[in-house]
Design a protein around this motif. Structure first.
Motif, PDB file in Angstrom:
ATOM      1  N   LEU A 153       0.825  -1.208   0.000  1.00 32.44           N
ATOM      2  CA  LEU A 153       0.000   0.000   0.000  1.00 32.44           C
ATOM      3  C   LEU A 153       0.859   1.257   0.000  1.00 32.44           C
ATOM      4  N   ASP A 154       0.444   2.234  -0.809  1.00 31.99           N
ATOM      5  CA  ASP A 154       1.089   3.551  -0.777  1.00 31.99           C
ATOM      6  C   ASP A 154       0.768   4.197   0.568  1.00 31.99           C
ATOM      7  N   ASN A 166       0.818   7.292   1.354  1.00 28.44           N
ATOM      8  CA  ASN A 166       0.043   8.543   1.174  1.00 28.44           C
ATOM      9  C   ASN A 166      -1.001   8.308   0.087  1.00 28.44           C
ATOM     10  N   GLY A 210       7.019   8.317 -10.879  1.00 31.17           N
ATOM     11  CA  GLY A 210       8.420   8.021 -10.565  1.00 31.17           C
ATOM     12  C   GLY A 210       9.290   9.233 -10.352  1.00 31.17           C
ATOM     13  N   LEU A 211       8.675  10.372 -10.009  1.00 24.13           N
ATOM     14  CA  LEU A 211       9.479  11.580  -9.793  1.00 24.13           C
ATOM     15  C   LEU A 211       9.957  11.715  -8.356  1.00 24.13           C
ATOM     16  N   GLU A 212       9.365  10.950  -7.445  1.00 18.73           N
ATOM     17  CA  GLU A 212       9.711  11.083  -6.027  1.00 18.73           C
ATOM     18  C   GLU A 212      10.690   9.994  -5.579  1.00 18.73           C
ATOM     19  N   VAL A 213      10.376   8.763  -5.894  1.00 13.10           N
ATOM     20  CA  VAL A 213      11.226   7.646  -5.462  1.00 13.10           C
ATOM     21  C   VAL A 213      11.914   7.041  -6.690  1.00 13.10           C
ATOM     22  N   HIS A 229       7.966   2.086 -10.282  1.00  8.64           N
ATOM     23  CA  HIS A 229       6.741   1.611  -9.626  1.00  8.64           C
ATOM     24  C   HIS A 229       5.514   1.977 -10.438  1.00  8.64           C
ATOM     25  N   HIS A 269       1.533   2.775  -9.962  1.00  7.17           N
ATOM     26  CA  HIS A 269       0.466   3.102  -9.017  1.00  7.17           C
ATOM     27  C   HIS A 269      -0.820   2.433  -9.493  1.00  7.17           C
TER      28      HIS A 269
HETATM   29  P1  5GP Z   1       6.200   8.935  -7.424  1.00  9.06           P
HETATM   30  O1  5GP Z   1       7.677   8.617  -7.355  1.00  9.06           O
HETATM   31  O2  5GP Z   1       5.482   8.026  -8.390  1.00  9.06           O
HETATM   32  O3  5GP Z   1       5.955  10.378  -7.726  1.00  9.06           O
HETATM   33  O4  5GP Z   1       5.558   8.684  -6.012  1.00  9.06           O
HETATM   34  C1  5GP Z   1       6.116   7.816  -5.080  1.00  9.06           C
HETATM   35  C2  5GP Z   1       5.015   7.256  -4.202  1.00  9.06           C
HETATM   36  O5  5GP Z   1       5.623   6.471  -3.197  1.00  9.06           O
HETATM   37  C3  5GP Z   1       4.160   8.314  -3.485  1.00  9.06           C
HETATM   38  O6  5GP Z   1       2.791   8.084  -3.776  1.00  9.06           O
HETATM   39  C4  5GP Z   1       4.479   8.099  -2.008  1.00  9.06           C
HETATM   40  O7  5GP Z   1       3.360   8.286  -1.161  1.00  9.06           O
HETATM   41  C5  5GP Z   1       4.965   6.679  -1.971  1.00  9.06           C
HETATM   42  N1  5GP Z   1       5.945   6.432  -0.921  1.00  9.06           N
HETATM   43  C6  5GP Z   1       7.067   7.153  -0.692  1.00  9.06           C
HETATM   44  N2  5GP Z   1       7.748   6.659   0.355  1.00  9.06           N
HETATM   45  C7  5GP Z   1       7.033   5.588   0.806  1.00  9.06           C
HETATM   46  C8  5GP Z   1       7.230   4.668   1.866  1.00  9.06           C
HETATM   47  O8  5GP Z   1       8.206   4.705   2.619  1.00  9.06           O
HETATM   48  N3  5GP Z   1       6.306   3.705   2.019  1.00  9.06           N
HETATM   49  C9  5GP Z   1       5.203   3.610   1.197  1.00  9.06           C
HETATM   50  N4  5GP Z   1       4.343   2.606   1.427  1.00  9.06           N
HETATM   51  N5  5GP Z   1       4.988   4.465   0.183  1.00  9.06           N
HETATM   52  C10 5GP Z   1       5.888   5.450  -0.009  1.00  9.06           C
END
Ligand code: 5GP
Length: 129
Positions: A27-28, A30, A85-88, A92, A94
């Motif tokens: 699960l995400d 957020n 994929g801009l944050e982590v 991945h 969604h």
């Molecule tokens: P994106 O990289 O696609 O922009 O977003 C990364 C997603 O990873 C976000 O929706 C964020 O809430 C989720 N996320 C970031 N860190 C963690 C974590 O430690 N645990 C979980 N379960 N989700 C995370």
């Protein structure tokens, strides 16, 4: 090591949905909606389109299985799929249960759920696998 690799390794807790030899779903933290799930490859690759053809095909099949379970567990019209994929920096997908288009608006306010609610959602999705 990315935060997602640390989740796979069990160093950081998560609400796990499923895993196989190559992929992992959880699960995400957020969530845009209840049941918002991330599907990741165990191999640490930042950009999803750097995965091999076989990996990306297998990841999609794995995500399909998870999406079908989410749709059974969480009342929704469809489960939407998105890659940002801009944050982590660990590829991945969604998977987000949607009632309408606005339910997949990334950047909008996320749901605040208690650990018990997360656990309950994960249990309900897992039961449908
Ligand atoms: P994106 O990289 O696609 O922009 O977003 C990364 C997603 O990873 C976000 O929706 C964020 O809430 C989720 N996320 C970031 N860190 C963690 C974590 O430690 N645990 C979980 N379960 N989700 C995370």
């Amino acid at each position: 090591m990315t935060i997602f690799s640390r989740i796979i390794a069990g160093e950081i807790p998560c609400y796990k949905i499923a895993e196989d030899d190559h992929f992992f779903a959880f699960l995400d933290i957020n969530p845009l909606q209840k049941g918002h799930t991330l599907v990741i490859p165990k191999r640490e690759v930042d950009y999803i389109f750097d995965l091999s053809d076989q990996e990306i095909a297998d990841m999609q099949v794995f995500a399909k299985r998870i999406a079908i379970a989410i749709k059974k567990a969480i009342p929704c019209v469809k489960v939407g799929q998105c890659v940002l994929g801009l944050e982590v920096p660990h590829a991945h997908i969604h998977l987000v249960p949607m009632q309408s288009e606005k339910d997949m608006r990334f950047g909008s306010e996320t749901k605040k759920l208690s650990p018990e609610e997360f656990q309950q959602i994960a249990t309900e999705i897992r039961a449908q696998l």
